[in-house]
Every structure is written in C-alpha cells, then in structure tokens.
Write an enzyme that holds these catalytic residues in place. Structure first.
Site, PDB file in Angstrom:
ATOM      1  N   ASP A  25     -24.706-117.695  79.513  1.00 14.60           N
ATOM      2  CA  ASP A  25     -23.361-117.347  79.651  1.00 14.60           C
ATOM      3  C   ASP A  25     -23.532-115.621  80.228  1.00 14.60           C
ATOM      4  OD1 ASP A  25     -20.652-116.557  79.981  1.00 14.60           O
ATOM      5  OD2 ASP A  25     -20.394-116.837  78.094  1.00 14.60           O
ATOM      6  N   ASP A 120     -20.317-118.434  86.058  1.00 16.37           N
ATOM      7  CA  ASP A 120     -21.062-117.759  85.236  1.00 16.37           C
ATOM      8  C   ASP A 120     -21.472-118.410  83.706  1.00 16.37           C
ATOM      9  OD1 ASP A 120     -18.666-118.197  83.730  1.00 16.37           O
ATOM     10  OD2 ASP A 120     -18.320-115.596  83.509  1.00 16.37           O
ATOM     11  N   GLU A 121     -21.481-119.678  84.068  1.00 13.13           N
ATOM     12  CA  GLU A 121     -22.318-120.475  82.700  1.00 13.13           C
ATOM     13  C   GLU A 121     -22.826-121.783  83.160  1.00 13.13           C
ATOM     14  OE1 GLU A 121     -19.537-120.562  78.780  1.00 13.13           O
ATOM     15  OE2 GLU A 121     -18.327-120.829  80.501  1.00 13.13           O
TER      16      GLU A 121
END
Length: 433
Positions: A25, A120-121
């Site tokens: 993350d 973003d993960e």
C-alpha cells in the site's frame, strides 16, 4: 529511517511454512508524489483534491495534514478549516499513473502472482516453494527498499491470507511492515475493533455494537442470526475472515463488467442544455475507454445525483452493441427526461456502458424512474448524425488525442462543463491506465 525499519511481528521469526500474501500500500500516494515533485513541500501539510469553494473533496492528505484531522473523502472546505495553512493542489493524473506503473513493475519483478486492486495497492503471493524458500519478510523488505528509491514509500502487511495482509498493512503507516506468522492469525485479529475488517461499514458497526460485538474476536463468535441479519448469504464468509480463514486466491480478474465516467459539478445544473452537455461529455469519455479496450456494450445507464443528495438512475438496452458516443447522446437526452424535471438541481452525472457478453443482455428497462415514466419531458430536437458519421468522428477524435493528448481536441459540451467541475482528483481507476 530506512524504508523497512518499522517492523511489527506477530509470531515466530523463523522459516515460513504455508501461504504468504503481501498487501503493498503506497503511503498517502498522491500527496507523496506531489511532495516528491515539489521539494519545498516536504514536511508540510499537503492536500490533493478539489476546490474548497466548489464542492470539492479531499482525494489524499499527507501525513502532516492528517495530524489536523484531514482525511480522504472529506469536503475540501472542511479540510481548509481544519488546516488553513495546508498546501492545496489538484490531481496530476499522468504523473500518478507513471509512478504507479513503476511500482507495479517492481512488484511484478518479485512475483508473477499479483492482483492490483487500485492505483496504489496490490496483493502479492510470495508463498515459499520447494524451489524458492526465501522468507516472505525478506521479499517485503526488498520491495520497500526498491519503492523508496523511487522517492516514495509504502507500507506492507504480510500474512497467510488477503484479509490478514490487508489489515496488517494499515497497522503502522507510513513505512510500516507488519508480519503475522502462520498460526498467529487469531492472536492478531481478535483484539482489533470490528471496523478494522473490510466489509464492516458504519451501519454494520452500529448494529454489531448494539449487540455487544465490538472486536473481531467477538464477531467470530457472534450468533449466526445476527451476522445473517447484516450480511445475508455472506455471513459465513465474514465469520471466516474474523477467524483468519480467508482462502481467496491472489488472482487478477481482467474481466471488464462495466465502463463508466462521472463528474460532480461545482455549481448545480438547472437547465436541460447544461445537463445534456455534461452527460454528453461523460458519454464521450466512457466511449473512448471502450474503444481503447476494444469493447462494445449493449446497455446504457445514466445516473443523476441531485442537490438534496438523492440519486436516481435509468438504464436502456441498445439495439446493437456500441462504443460510439454520437449514437448514445440522443438516447441520453431522452433518458434525462425520465429522471429530471425543470426546477430540479443536479449535482452529479454519471454514464456507464455494460453488457459486453451475450449472457449480460437485459430487457429494456427504466430503473428508479417510475415517478416520471408515464410522460417524460420531450428533449429538444437536435441534429442526429448517422452511425457511420459518428464512427468516423469518434475515430478521428481518438487519433488526435492519442497523438497530442486529451486536451488537444475538445467539443463545445466539454468547454461548457470544464469551468464547472470541482477539481477533485478522480477516483476511477480507469483514469490511471
């Protein structure tokens, strides 16, 4: 501090036996990229999001801003009140997309088993094999170090399941590494508040607490009737998650079920022409994405949110699959009449196309629109180009934008909308692909 200096470990720090899942993350991603690109902003509160004076919302807040209570999805006006000295900036989508791709390249270099869940993960399966016995912790540390060299940081959760990894990744932000060794899942989960579990929203939390269920350990032992009243057929799945028994595999599902675009307006729309212009812009954006994916859909949907925050939608099946906004815009003009009447103030408009498989076909229908179905207002008459004309125009538009950028060619409807948007950084993952 090194990128992986902050480590929390639950269990034996030895050889890992069994499945190993990471959740990588990126920390305050949008804001971190802005601080990377603007050295003078480092160490200062940075808010990426929409205009505080135009109904904008916060997309990402740096950790310096979070100290003041600022968080994502908060109205930008509230964020400004909480942290008036923050540096506020709109989103720079191309830059975020560039950085995300670099990070995902690092992750794919470490494992072929990657499931990107947002810009973003990503989940990563790094389970030891007979051939490769490297510790999952070492892999996580290496990913953190490689990401740090890009100028941003990430937090990583390591566990035997996606559920454990996800919760663990949130434990020690920023630059955290939380490891839950096999056999320690219950020790890790049981004391955590129920809200720590994905799928437990504010309403579910309220009901659970009303029945004395405040921790995941208590939720794992909750009466079946209580969980079924909240989650229905997913009750057993939620209980298993609380017990650390989630066995969902890391697998990227590339099946596209819908393609959509939506925007929130700074000032409410009150005329048909303005509503039609925005719907047309969203249709054009959606259809450009369809063409990029080589898809044509059979169902068109229109969503409208009004100033009182109520939301209504309408769907219509197309006569044949389409990726041509010039075919869809006249249909949208008629669909607007099923949801809107003069005097109603419109805050948000979204357009979606679905039905990419023959099995997805639905009957012509108008959902959530029964109040006005009998006699919807008739849209103004407009020039409607032929299918072939629309296809040629769409193709020419794509050629220009592909070569010179999205802003190289705009229609009047786009100019009409552009001055009335909130400036909020988009949430749609398609904006970053």
């Amino acid at each position: 501090m090194d990128a992986h200096e902050q480590i929390s470990v639950f269990g034996f720090e030895g050889e890992w036996n069994g499945p190993a899942i990471l959740l990588v993350d990126l920390d305050a991603f949008f804001a971190s990229v802005e601080q990377l690109d603007h050295p003078a902003w480092r160490g200062k509160p940075v808010i990426v999001g929409g205009n505080a004076d135009k109904h904008g919302v916060v997309s990402t807040a740096s950790y310096e801003a979070r100290v003041y209570g600022v968080h994502s999805a908060m109205p930008a006006s509230q964020a400004r009140s909480l942290c008036p000295h923050a540096i506020c900036t709109p989103g720079h989508f191309d830059r975020y997309r560039e950085m995300s791709r670099k990070v995902m390249a690092i992750i794919h270099d470490e494992s072929p088993h990657v499931q990107q869940v947002s810009i973003d993960e990503a989940f990563v399966d790094v389970s030891p094999t007979r051939v490769n016995r490297e510790s999952p912790v070492s892999v996580a540390q290496r990913i953190q170090s490689r990401v740090a060299k890009l100028g941003i940081t990430c937090s990583i959760g390591v566990g035997t399941s996606k559920t454990i990894a996800k919760i663990a990744s949130d434990m020690d932000k920023p630059r955290g590494l939380t490891v839950v060794f096999p056999g320690r899942e219950l020790d890790f989960l049981s004391p955590l508040p129920v809200r720590a579990m994905s799928g437990v929203g504010s309403r579910a939390e309220e009901v659970l607490k009303a029945h004395g269920v405040e921790t995941l350990g208590q939720m794992a032992k909750a009466p079946e009737s209580l969980l079924h009243s909240i989650y229905g057929k997913n009750a057993d799945m939620m209980r298993n998650r609380c017990l650390g028994l989630d066995a969902t595999a890391v697998a990227q599902d590339d099946t596209v079920k819908s393609v959509s675009s939506e925007t929130t307006m700074a000032d409410d729309l009150v005329t048909f022409d303005d509503i039609s212009a925005v719907a047309g812009s969203m249709a054009a954006k959606t259809c450009r994405r369809l063409r990029a994916k080589g898809l044509k859909g059979t169902t068109l949907a229109l969503k409208i949110r009004f100033s009182d925050r109520s939301t209504r939608s309408v769907q219509q099946q197309l006569e044949e699959p389409s990726d041509n906004e010039h075919e869809l815009i006249p249909l949208l003009d008629t669909m607007i009449g099923h949801l809107w009447k003069p005097g109603m103030k419109v805050r948000l408009i979204g357009v979606a196309v679905t039905g990419f498989d023959a099995d997805d076909l639905v009957q012509d229908s108008l959902f959530d629109a029964s109040e006005y179905d009998d006699a919807p207002p008739k849209p103004p008459s407009r020039h409607v180009m032929s299918k072939e004309q629309g296809e040629h125009l769409a193709s020419a538009t794509d050629l220009v934008k592909n070569r010179f950028g999205e802003g190289a060619l705009v229609f009047g409807r786009d100019l009409k909308m552009r001055s009335n948007t909130t400036g909020t950084a988009a949430k749609n993952p398609e904006d970053y692909r």
